[in-house]
Design a protein around this motif. Structure first.
Motif, PDB file in Angstrom:
ATOM      1  N   ARG A  39     -19.706 -30.556  70.712  1.00  7.24           N
ATOM      2  CA  ARG A  39     -19.325 -31.664  71.604  1.00  7.24           C
ATOM      3  C   ARG A  39     -20.163 -32.907  71.339  1.00  7.24           C
ATOM      4  NH1 ARG A  39     -18.615 -29.629  77.698  1.00  7.24           N
ATOM      5  NH2 ARG A  39     -17.649 -31.667  77.821  1.00  7.24           N
ATOM      6  N   VAL A  40     -21.373 -32.691  70.870  1.00 11.02           N
ATOM      7  CA  VAL A  40     -22.267 -33.823  70.593  1.00 11.02           C
ATOM      8  C   VAL A  40     -22.468 -33.928  69.088  1.00 11.02           C
ATOM      9  CG1 VAL A  40     -23.436 -33.668  72.827  1.00 11.02           C
ATOM     10  CG2 VAL A  40     -24.335 -32.398  70.899  1.00 11.02           C
ATOM     11  N   PRO A  41     -22.792 -35.115  68.581  1.00 14.04           N
ATOM     12  CA  PRO A  41     -22.969 -35.278  67.131  1.00 14.04           C
ATOM     13  C   PRO A  41     -24.046 -34.352  66.589  1.00 14.04           C
ATOM     14  CG  PRO A  41     -22.866 -37.407  68.203  1.00 14.04           C
ATOM     15  CD  PRO A  41     -22.942 -36.375  69.305  1.00 14.04           C
ATOM     16  N   TRP A  42     -23.837 -33.879  65.378  1.00 10.02           N
ATOM     17  CA  TRP A  42     -24.783 -32.974  64.744  1.00 10.02           C
ATOM     18  C   TRP A  42     -26.042 -33.744  64.371  1.00 10.02           C
ATOM     19  CZ3 TRP A  42     -26.365 -31.682  59.492  1.00 10.02           C
ATOM     20  CH2 TRP A  42     -27.023 -30.452  59.423  1.00 10.02           C
ATOM     21  N   PRO A  43     -27.230 -33.194  64.696  1.00 10.40           N
ATOM     22  CA  PRO A  43     -28.483 -33.928  64.466  1.00 10.40           C
ATOM     23  C   PRO A  43     -28.925 -33.990  63.010  1.00 10.40           C
ATOM     24  CG  PRO A  43     -28.959 -31.758  65.352  1.00 10.40           C
ATOM     25  CD  PRO A  43     -27.451 -31.908  65.355  1.00 10.40           C
ATOM     26  N   GLY A  44     -28.364 -33.156  62.145  1.00  8.09           N
ATOM     27  CA  GLY A  44     -28.812 -33.127  60.758  1.00  8.09           C
ATOM     28  C   GLY A  44     -28.243 -34.284  59.961  1.00  8.09           C
ATOM     29  N   SER A  45     -29.078 -35.233  59.597  1.00  7.43           N
ATOM     30  CA  SER A  45     -28.599 -36.427  58.894  1.00  7.43           C
ATOM     31  C   SER A  45     -28.005 -36.085  57.529  1.00  7.43           C
ATOM     32  CB  SER A  45     -29.731 -37.438  58.732  1.00  7.43           C
ATOM     33  OG  SER A  45     -30.809 -36.847  58.033  1.00  7.43           O
ATOM     34  N   GLN A  46     -28.529 -35.037  56.872  1.00  8.39           N
ATOM     35  CA  GLN A  46     -28.015 -34.697  55.554  1.00  8.39           C
ATOM     36  C   GLN A  46     -26.585 -34.175  55.631  1.00  8.39           C
ATOM     37  OE1 GLN A  46     -30.224 -32.901  57.247  1.00  8.39           O
ATOM     38  NE2 GLN A  46     -30.238 -30.759  56.667  1.00  8.39           N
ATOM     39  N   GLY A  47     -26.170 -33.659  56.775  1.00  7.77           N
ATOM     40  CA  GLY A  47     -24.826 -33.112  56.899  1.00  7.77           C
ATOM     41  C   GLY A  47     -23.737 -34.162  56.775  1.00  7.77           C
ATOM     42  N   GLY A  48     -24.016 -35.374  57.191  1.00  6.91           N
ATOM     43  CA  GLY A  48     -23.009 -36.428  57.154  1.00  6.91           C
ATOM     44  C   GLY A  48     -22.639 -36.881  55.762  1.00  6.91           C
ATOM     45  N   THR A  49     -23.536 -36.703  54.812  1.00 10.02           N
ATOM     46  CA  THR A  49     -23.267 -37.167  53.456  1.00 10.02           C
ATOM     47  C   THR A  49     -23.062 -36.023  52.468  1.00 10.02           C
ATOM     48  OG1 THR A  49     -25.636 -37.272  52.994  1.00 10.02           O
ATOM     49  CG2 THR A  49     -24.580 -39.279  53.824  1.00 10.02           C
ATOM     50  N   ASP A  50     -23.312 -34.806  52.877  1.00  3.24           N
ATOM     51  CA  ASP A  50     -23.169 -33.661  51.987  1.00  3.24           C
ATOM     52  C   ASP A  50     -21.688 -33.306  51.846  1.00  3.24           C
ATOM     53  OD1 ASP A  50     -23.071 -30.963  50.938  1.00  3.24           O
ATOM     54  OD2 ASP A  50     -25.198 -30.816  51.438  1.00  3.24           O
ATOM     55  N   PRO A  51     -21.156 -33.257  50.633  1.00  3.88           N
ATOM     56  CA  PRO A  51     -19.731 -32.957  50.442  1.00  3.88           C
ATOM     57  C   PRO A  51     -19.334 -31.551  50.894  1.00  3.88           C
ATOM     58  CG  PRO A  51     -20.863 -33.043  48.324  1.00  3.88           C
ATOM     59  CD  PRO A  51     -21.844 -33.479  49.369  1.00  3.88           C
ATOM     60  N   LEU A  52     -20.306 -30.672  51.074  1.00  3.49           N
ATOM     61  CA  LEU A  52     -20.039 -29.318  51.551  1.00  3.49           C
ATOM     62  C   LEU A  52     -19.671 -29.306  53.038  1.00  3.49           C
ATOM     63  CD1 LEU A  52     -20.347 -26.322  50.468  1.00  3.49           C
ATOM     64  CD2 LEU A  52     -22.577 -26.350  51.564  1.00  3.49           C
ATOM     65  N   VAL A  53     -20.130 -30.321  53.775  1.00  3.23           N
ATOM     66  CA  VAL A  53     -20.068 -30.320  55.239  1.00  3.23           C
ATOM     67  C   VAL A  53     -18.865 -31.078  55.771  1.00  3.23           C
ATOM     68  CG1 VAL A  53     -21.277 -31.092  57.335  1.00  3.23           C
ATOM     69  CG2 VAL A  53     -22.557 -30.054  55.456  1.00  3.23           C
ATOM     70  N   GLU A  54     -18.248 -30.470  56.791  1.00  2.00           N
ATOM     71  CA  GLU A  54     -17.221 -31.137  57.597  1.00  2.00           C
ATOM     72  C   GLU A  54     -17.710 -31.097  59.035  1.00  2.00           C
ATOM     73  OE1 GLU A  54     -12.696 -30.259  59.228  1.00  2.00           O
ATOM     74  OE2 GLU A  54     -13.408 -29.241  57.426  1.00  2.00           O
ATOM     75  N   VAL A  55     -17.930 -32.266  59.619  1.00  6.30           N
ATOM     76  CA  VAL A  55     -18.403 -32.350  60.998  1.00  6.30           C
ATOM     77  C   VAL A  55     -17.205 -32.572  61.909  1.00  6.30           C
ATOM     78  CG1 VAL A  55     -19.854 -33.621  62.624  1.00  6.30           C
ATOM     79  CG2 VAL A  55     -20.651 -33.243  60.277  1.00  6.30           C
ATOM     80  N   VAL A  56     -17.071 -31.714  62.907  1.00  2.00           N
ATOM     81  CA  VAL A  56     -16.004 -31.846  63.900  1.00  2.00           C
ATOM     82  C   VAL A  56     -16.681 -32.120  65.235  1.00  2.00           C
ATOM     83  CG1 VAL A  56     -14.057 -30.742  65.045  1.00  2.00           C
ATOM     84  CG2 VAL A  56     -14.512 -30.287  62.609  1.00  2.00           C
ATOM     85  N   HIS A  57     -16.509 -33.319  65.738  1.00  2.00           N
ATOM     86  CA  HIS A  57     -17.176 -33.760  66.961  1.00  2.00           C
ATOM     87  C   HIS A  57     -16.159 -33.799  68.094  1.00  2.00           C
ATOM     88  CE1 HIS A  57     -18.707 -37.217  69.512  1.00  2.00           C
ATOM     89  NE2 HIS A  57     -19.484 -36.206  69.780  1.00  2.00           N
ATOM     90  N   GLY A  58     -16.477 -33.148  69.202  1.00  2.00           N
ATOM     91  CA  GLY A  58     -15.605 -33.160  70.369  1.00  2.00           C
ATOM     92  C   GLY A  58     -15.584 -31.797  71.033  1.00  2.00           C
ATOM     93  N   ASP A  59     -14.900 -31.746  72.163  1.00  2.00           N
ATOM     94  CA  ASP A  59     -14.774 -30.507  72.918  1.00  2.00           C
ATOM     95  C   ASP A  59     -14.000 -29.494  72.077  1.00  2.00           C
ATOM     96  OD1 ASP A  59     -13.842 -28.469  74.788  1.00  2.00           O
ATOM     97  OD2 ASP A  59     -14.562 -29.823  76.346  1.00  2.00           O
ATOM     98  N   LEU A  60     -14.543 -28.305  71.924  1.00  2.00           N
ATOM     99  CA  LEU A  60     -13.917 -27.275  71.095  1.00  2.00           C
ATOM    100  C   LEU A  60     -12.511 -26.950  71.572  1.00  2.00           C
ATOM    101  CD1 LEU A  60     -14.294 -25.387  68.694  1.00  2.00           C
ATOM    102  CD2 LEU A  60     -15.313 -23.715  70.248  1.00  2.00           C
ATOM    103  N   THR A  61     -12.285 -26.990  72.882  1.00  2.00           N
ATOM    104  CA  THR A  61     -10.946 -26.685  73.389  1.00  2.00           C
ATOM    105  C   THR A  61      -9.925 -27.721  72.935  1.00  2.00           C
ATOM    106  OG1 THR A  61     -11.398 -27.805  75.494  1.00  2.00           O
ATOM    107  CG2 THR A  61     -11.803 -25.427  75.406  1.00  2.00           C
TER     108      THR A  61
END
Length: 188
Positions: A39-61
């Motif tokens: 629900r809240v932005p991921w704190p790991g700064s490296q995750g935003g630029t790593d091509p391996l990572v997909e960040v999904v922000h928001g209520d899981l439901t």
């Protein structure tokens, strides 16, 4: 391997995500996609630029279709509606019995003095004397956000009852698997 972590911004989720990002493998299998959902932005700064990572922000439901749009090989479900959040949403519709969120279970309110007295009673003076009391502003802020009183009517209507006291909670823990009674140590 596509790995999904729900609750990726939480304490355990962030540690797990960081560890998987460093290793880039899980059980010897390369991770091809690491989905970090919270629900809240991921704190790991490296995750935003790593091509391996997909960040999904928001209520899981609201984002469940997006998170599970592709097959998931491993799911670490660490998402939770924590006490202070649940209490803050009380009366907004999130706490109705027909809600997808869980019912807050009956709970106890105990002081640190009561916790230490129970420790002393069950484990003895030698163990209780190992505890050092020190103020910690981070812990105080977290604990200060917890409600002191709980409205347990919904849980009671479902037949759920709180433990009779903190001693019961400790005794239940001690009777669990892999827990050694006070004064004993596990074999090496």
């Amino acid at each position: 391997m596509r790995v999904v972590i729900t609750g990726a911004s939480g304490f355990l989720g962030a540690l797990l995500a960081g560890s998987l990002l460093r290793a880039r493998v899980l059980a010897g299998v390369p991770i091809t996609r690491l989905v970090l959902a919270d629900r809240v932005p991921w704190p790991g700064s490296q995750g935003g630029t790593d091509p391996l990572v997909e960040v999904v922000h928001g209520d899981l439901t609201d984002r469940v279709d997006e998170v599970f749009a592709a097959p998931v090989d491993v799911l670490f479900h660490l998402a939770a509606a924590v006490s202070a959040e649940c209490e803050a949403e009380r009366g907004t519709g999130a706490g109705r019995l027909d809600s997808p969120l869980p019912v807050n279970l009956p709970a106890l309110t105990v002081s640190i003095a009561e916790v230490l007295a129970t420790l002393r009673q069950i484990a003895g003076d030698a163990v209780a004397d190992l505890v050092t009391i020190a103020r910690d502003p981070v812990v105080e802020a977290m604990v200060g956000s917890w409600p002191a009183d709980f409205d347990n009517r919904r849980a009671a209507a479902l037949g759920l009852r709180p433990d009779p006291g903190f001693e019961t909670v400790v005794q239940d823990y001690l009777s669990g698997p892999g827990v050694e009674p006070p004064g004993q140590s596990a074999p090496i």
